[in-house]
Motif scaffolding. Structure first.
Motif, PDB file in Angstrom:
ATOM      1  N   ARG A 174      38.081  30.434  39.017  1.00 50.75           N
ATOM      2  CA  ARG A 174      39.095  31.497  39.052  1.00 50.75           C
ATOM      3  C   ARG A 174      38.582  32.727  38.313  1.00 50.75           C
ATOM      4  O   ARG A 174      37.741  32.621  37.435  1.00 50.75           O
ATOM      5  CB  ARG A 174      40.388  31.015  38.391  1.00 50.75           C
ATOM      6  CG  ARG A 174      41.003  29.814  39.087  1.00 50.75           C
ATOM      7  CD  ARG A 174      42.204  29.279  38.306  1.00 50.75           C
ATOM      8  NE  ARG A 174      42.678  28.039  38.864  1.00 50.75           N
ATOM      9  CZ  ARG A 174      43.622  27.922  39.791  1.00 50.75           C
ATOM     10  NH1 ARG A 174      44.208  29.006  40.256  1.00 50.75           N
ATOM     11  NH2 ARG A 174      43.984  26.756  40.253  1.00 50.75           N
ATOM     12  N   ASP A 175      39.151  33.883  38.673  1.00 53.64           N
ATOM     13  CA  ASP A 175      38.813  35.103  37.945  1.00 53.64           C
ATOM     14  C   ASP A 175      39.774  35.269  36.769  1.00 53.64           C
ATOM     15  O   ASP A 175      40.627  34.410  36.525  1.00 53.64           O
ATOM     16  CB  ASP A 175      38.809  36.326  38.871  1.00 53.64           C
ATOM     17  CG  ASP A 175      40.174  36.677  39.435  1.00 53.64           C
ATOM     18  OD1 ASP A 175      41.205  36.142  38.964  1.00 53.64           O
ATOM     19  OD2 ASP A 175      40.222  37.501  40.367  1.00 53.64           O
ATOM     20  N   GLY A 176      39.663  36.368  36.048  1.00 51.83           N
ATOM     21  CA  GLY A 176      40.485  36.616  34.866  1.00 51.83           C
ATOM     22  C   GLY A 176      41.971  36.696  35.146  1.00 51.83           C
ATOM     23  O   GLY A 176      42.796  36.466  34.262  1.00 51.83           O
ATOM     24  N   SER A 177      42.355  37.021  36.389  1.00 49.90           N
ATOM     25  CA  SER A 177      43.773  37.102  36.737  1.00 49.90           C
ATOM     26  C   SER A 177      44.277  35.797  37.379  1.00 49.90           C
ATOM     27  O   SER A 177      45.330  35.781  37.988  1.00 49.90           O
ATOM     28  CB  SER A 177      44.027  38.282  37.676  1.00 49.90           C
ATOM     29  OG  SER A 177      43.343  38.075  38.890  1.00 49.90           O
ATOM     30  N   ASN A 178      43.484  34.722  37.276  1.00 47.08           N
ATOM     31  CA  ASN A 178      43.825  33.396  37.775  1.00 47.08           C
ATOM     32  C   ASN A 178      43.744  33.276  39.304  1.00 47.08           C
ATOM     33  O   ASN A 178      44.214  32.322  39.879  1.00 47.08           O
ATOM     34  CB  ASN A 178      45.191  32.924  37.269  1.00 47.08           C
ATOM     35  CG  ASN A 178      45.269  31.414  37.215  1.00 47.08           C
ATOM     36  OD1 ASN A 178      44.269  30.745  36.987  1.00 47.08           O
ATOM     37  ND2 ASN A 178      46.453  30.875  37.432  1.00 47.08           N
ATOM     38  N   ARG A 179      43.158  34.270  39.958  1.00 47.15           N
ATOM     39  CA  ARG A 179      42.943  34.213  41.407  1.00 47.15           C
ATOM     40  C   ARG A 179      41.769  33.280  41.683  1.00 47.15           C
ATOM     41  O   ARG A 179      40.739  33.342  41.028  1.00 47.15           O
ATOM     42  CB  ARG A 179      42.628  35.607  41.941  1.00 47.15           C
ATOM     43  CG  ARG A 179      42.531  35.666  43.437  1.00 47.15           C
ATOM     44  CD  ARG A 179      42.325  37.105  43.922  1.00 47.15           C
ATOM     45  NE  ARG A 179      41.450  37.054  45.063  1.00 47.15           N
ATOM     46  CZ  ARG A 179      40.208  37.491  45.116  1.00 47.15           C
ATOM     47  NH1 ARG A 179      39.672  38.093  44.076  1.00 47.15           N
ATOM     48  NH2 ARG A 179      39.492  37.392  46.193  1.00 47.15           N
ATOM     49  N   ILE A 180      41.917  32.408  42.668  1.00 44.93           N
ATOM     50  CA  ILE A 180      40.861  31.452  43.001  1.00 44.93           C
ATOM     51  C   ILE A 180      39.740  32.161  43.759  1.00 44.93           C
ATOM     52  O   ILE A 180      39.977  32.804  44.779  1.00 44.93           O
ATOM     53  CB  ILE A 180      41.423  30.286  43.832  1.00 44.93           C
ATOM     54  CG1 ILE A 180      42.472  29.525  43.027  1.00 44.93           C
ATOM     55  CG2 ILE A 180      40.294  29.350  44.263  1.00 44.93           C
ATOM     56  CD1 ILE A 180      43.215  28.465  43.819  1.00 44.93           C
ATOM     57  N   LEU A 181      38.522  32.036  43.245  1.00 42.78           N
ATOM     58  CA  LEU A 181      37.345  32.614  43.885  1.00 42.78           C
ATOM     59  C   LEU A 181      36.586  31.580  44.714  1.00 42.78           C
ATOM     60  O   LEU A 181      35.923  31.931  45.684  1.00 42.78           O
ATOM     61  CB  LEU A 181      36.409  33.199  42.829  1.00 42.78           C
ATOM     62  CG  LEU A 181      37.012  34.280  41.935  1.00 42.78           C
ATOM     63  CD1 LEU A 181      36.020  34.694  40.861  1.00 42.78           C
ATOM     64  CD2 LEU A 181      37.452  35.474  42.770  1.00 42.78           C
TER      65      LEU A 181
END
Length: 184
Positions: free
Chosen positions: A73-80
């Motif tokens: 995940r990125d810093g905003s909790n979005r799954i990469l």
């Protein structure tokens, strides 16, 4: 940790020459009471095979059904990077493909053939791949996995070499695109 779960403590010396990734991975993960040993082994191997900084297991274990089995995940909790195991449902993969830049599935030969019979050419197209291991490796490891273990995992030339105190094993790593599943 769910009641009845068993906690496994891993230390994996990872030398992935194919990706130039050299790490010492130390972590603990529970095995939910309903999780089969083969699935636990697939999770552990997926962690090593697809390791990147930030890779995490699903937080709620099997009870958190909508989340990927492993994710970055990125810093905003979005799954990469969405990583599923075994034979994920088509709807689950479609959702992952719509919302995630990269999707991977880690399975073994026996599950891969069953998945093909179930879905054939219906898999959604996604950025990423299907990584298939030797079924015998997964089954053998699942029969004798101690609660605390040390593995030396070397990946070179598309082959996983796995050494532990019990034995040395290897498995070809078969990488397929979603479109190649129908041609098996």
């Amino acid at each position: 940790m769910a009641q009845g779960s068993q906690l496994y403590h891993a230390r994996i010396q990872l030398a992935d020459t194919d990706r130039q990734c050299y790490e010492t991975l130390a972590f603990s993960t529970p095995q939910h009471p309903s999780e089969k040993p083969e699935r636990l082994v697939l999770r552990l191997l997926a962690y090593a095979l697809l390791y990147e900084p930030g890779l995490e297991f699903r937080k709620g274990g099997l009870s958190e059904g909508e989340a990927p089995d492993l994710a970055i995940r990125d810093g905003s909790n979005r799954i990469l990077h969405w990583i599923d195991l075994g034979t994920p449902a088509l709807g689950r993969l479609r959702k992952a493909a719509r919302h995630t830049p990269k999707v991977s599935v880690v399975t073994h030969e026996g599950l891969l053939l069953r998945w093909k019979r179930q879905h054939g050419n219906q898999l959604p197209d996604f950025q990423g791949d299907i990584l298939s291991l030797d079924e015998e490796l997964v089954v053998t490891l699942s029969r004798s996995l101690p609660r605390r273990f040390d593995w030396q995992a070397t990946i070179s030339g598309g082959v996983l070499y796995l050494d532990s105190t019990e034995a040395s094993r290897s498995s070809p790593l078969r990488r397929l695109s979603p479109g190649q599943l129908g041609s098996l």
